[in-house]
Design a protein around this motif. Structure first.
Motif, PDB file in Angstrom:
ATOM      1  N   ALA A 127      39.392  39.108  48.734  1.00  7.34           N
ATOM      2  CA  ALA A 127      38.252  38.265  48.357  1.00  7.34           C
ATOM      3  C   ALA A 127      38.106  38.226  46.838  1.00  7.34           C
ATOM      4  N   PRO A 128      38.021  37.033  46.233  1.00  2.98           N
ATOM      5  CA  PRO A 128      37.868  36.941  44.764  1.00  2.98           C
ATOM      6  C   PRO A 128      36.517  37.479  44.307  1.00  2.98           C
ATOM      7  N   GLU A 129      36.489  38.009  43.097  1.00  8.72           N
ATOM      8  CA  GLU A 129      35.261  38.624  42.587  1.00  8.72           C
ATOM      9  C   GLU A 129      34.117  37.633  42.483  1.00  8.72           C
ATOM     10  N   ASP A 130      34.437  36.357  42.218  1.00 11.51           N
ATOM     11  CA  ASP A 130      33.372  35.365  42.070  1.00 11.51           C
ATOM     12  C   ASP A 130      32.926  34.773  43.402  1.00 11.51           C
ATOM     13  N   ASN A 131      33.585  35.172  44.495  1.00  8.29           N
ATOM     14  CA  ASN A 131      33.197  34.661  45.817  1.00  8.29           C
ATOM     15  C   ASN A 131      33.561  35.689  46.883  1.00  8.29           C
ATOM     16  N   LEU A 132      32.836  36.808  46.893  1.00  6.38           N
ATOM     17  CA  LEU A 132      33.135  37.894  47.820  1.00  6.38           C
ATOM     18  C   LEU A 132      32.853  37.527  49.270  1.00  6.38           C
ATOM     19  N   GLU A 183      32.354  44.668  48.289  1.00 10.81           N
ATOM     20  CA  GLU A 183      32.510  45.192  46.924  1.00 10.81           C
ATOM     21  C   GLU A 183      32.782  46.687  46.948  1.00 10.81           C
ATOM     22  N   SER A 184      32.078  47.407  47.819  1.00 11.10           N
ATOM     23  CA  SER A 184      32.282  48.845  47.928  1.00 11.10           C
ATOM     24  C   SER A 184      33.706  49.167  48.404  1.00 11.10           C
ATOM     25  N   LEU A 185      34.198  48.409  49.373  1.00  7.91           N
ATOM     26  CA  LEU A 185      35.533  48.645  49.907  1.00  7.91           C
ATOM     27  C   LEU A 185      36.608  48.309  48.885  1.00  7.91           C
TER      28      LEU A 185
END
Length: 306
Positions: A123-128, A142-144
């Motif tokens: 998943a891209p940082e700007d669209n998790l 984000e945690s994973l």
């Protein structure tokens, strides 16, 4: 796969909630222990299938002499041989495909876990939100993505790893995974297979799998995230321990494990286990036919009038 995503993520996040309340655990260890908890949960649910697998595998070994007799008797009639084998398996409650049941039941869970972790990692940082599967949300994604253990990211694979630590951990896990797979199968063949069965086609198939599967798993393992490899390794250790317990407590007659159990029972003053030939005769003994209850003439008339 959507229902499986929800089921796997529910169990995984349930264990994550438990371990995130343990003081001193990093995000990496919290996720790894959650995956271990998921593995234990799934394998515990599969115990009935494992028991069925053990029973059928044991019967298959004990029935090898009977199978050989049928092969000699119907050597020139393949159709009749197949019918007689099917009848023998049905009469003894043996399913020759039962050994695959635990593995087949685990595969959907395995792929669901793989997709859940893989999509979260990509998943891209700007669209998790693109990595969301099942009950996962952006916070868990984000945690994973950032979770590390011994310096390696558990969402990365050997092939796409940016850190050397990730590659080292992946290689170690693949080695352990292949070793446990090999030792589990070898333990079964060395201790819990009769001498006659070791020369049959069933044993030859097992020997082939013994040496073919580990390299296949090794090649596939480099494409799996560390989290999935932890699932696989934990599952292998569970299988090894579960099989060791069954072989020690309830070995197949005529095997080295059976002889060892007889020696232990004799040393403790217990009754020695039943003779292998008697066990085979008991398995293949036809079930007695249930005779109808005797009825009076009036009862038969009443039954006929209905």
């Amino acid at each position: 796969m959507t229902p499986l995503y929800y089921a796997v993520s529910a169990v995984l996040l349930g264990w994550h909630w438990v371990f995130e309340h343990v003081p001193g655990l990093s995000d990496g260890w919290t996720w790894v222990l959650s995956i271990v908890g998921l593995t234990v949960t799934i394998r515990a649910m599969l115990i009935p299938l494992f028991v069925k697998q053990i029973k059928s595998s044991r019967n298959m070994q004990l029935l090898q002499p009977k199978i050989k007799e049928l092969q000699k008797k119907y050597a020139h009639d393949r159709e009749r041989l197949t019918q007689e084998q099917m009848k023998l398996w049905k009469d003894t409650g043996t399913n020759p495909f039962a050994s695959c049941l635990p593995l087949l039941a685990q595969m959907p869970v395995f792929f669901a876990l793989f997709r859940t972790i893989d999509q979260a990692a990509k998943a891209p940082e700007d669209n998790l939100e693109k990595g969301v599967r099942g009950f996962f949300n952006v916070e868990y994604i984000e945690s994973l993505q950032n979770a590390k253990i011994f310096g390696g990211r558990i969402a990365d694979t050997f092939m796409n790893a940016e850190h050397l630590e990730t590659r080292i951990i992946a290689i170690l896990l693949v080695i352990v995974m292949c070793a446990t797979q090999f030792l589990t199968q070898r333990q079964l063949m060395a201790k819990n297979m009769p001498a006659d069965a070791l020369n049959g086609p069933y044993a030859q198939q097992q020997k082939m799998l013994l040496y073919v599967l580990p390299p296949v798993f090794a090649v596939g393992g480099i494409f799996f995230p560390l989290g999935v490899l932890f699932y696989w390794v934990t599952s292998n250790f569970w299988t090894m321990g579960q099989q060791f317990y069954v072989i020690r407590r309830n070995p197949a007659p005529g095997t080295p494990a059976f002889k060892a159990k007889q020696d232990r029972d004799a040393a403790k003053g217990k009754d020695v286990a039943q003779d292998p030939a008697a066990v085979v005769d008991e398995i293949v003994k036809p079930k007695p036919r249930v005779q109808p209850k005797k009825q009076t003439r009036n009862q038969r008339k009443k039954g006929g009038s209905r």
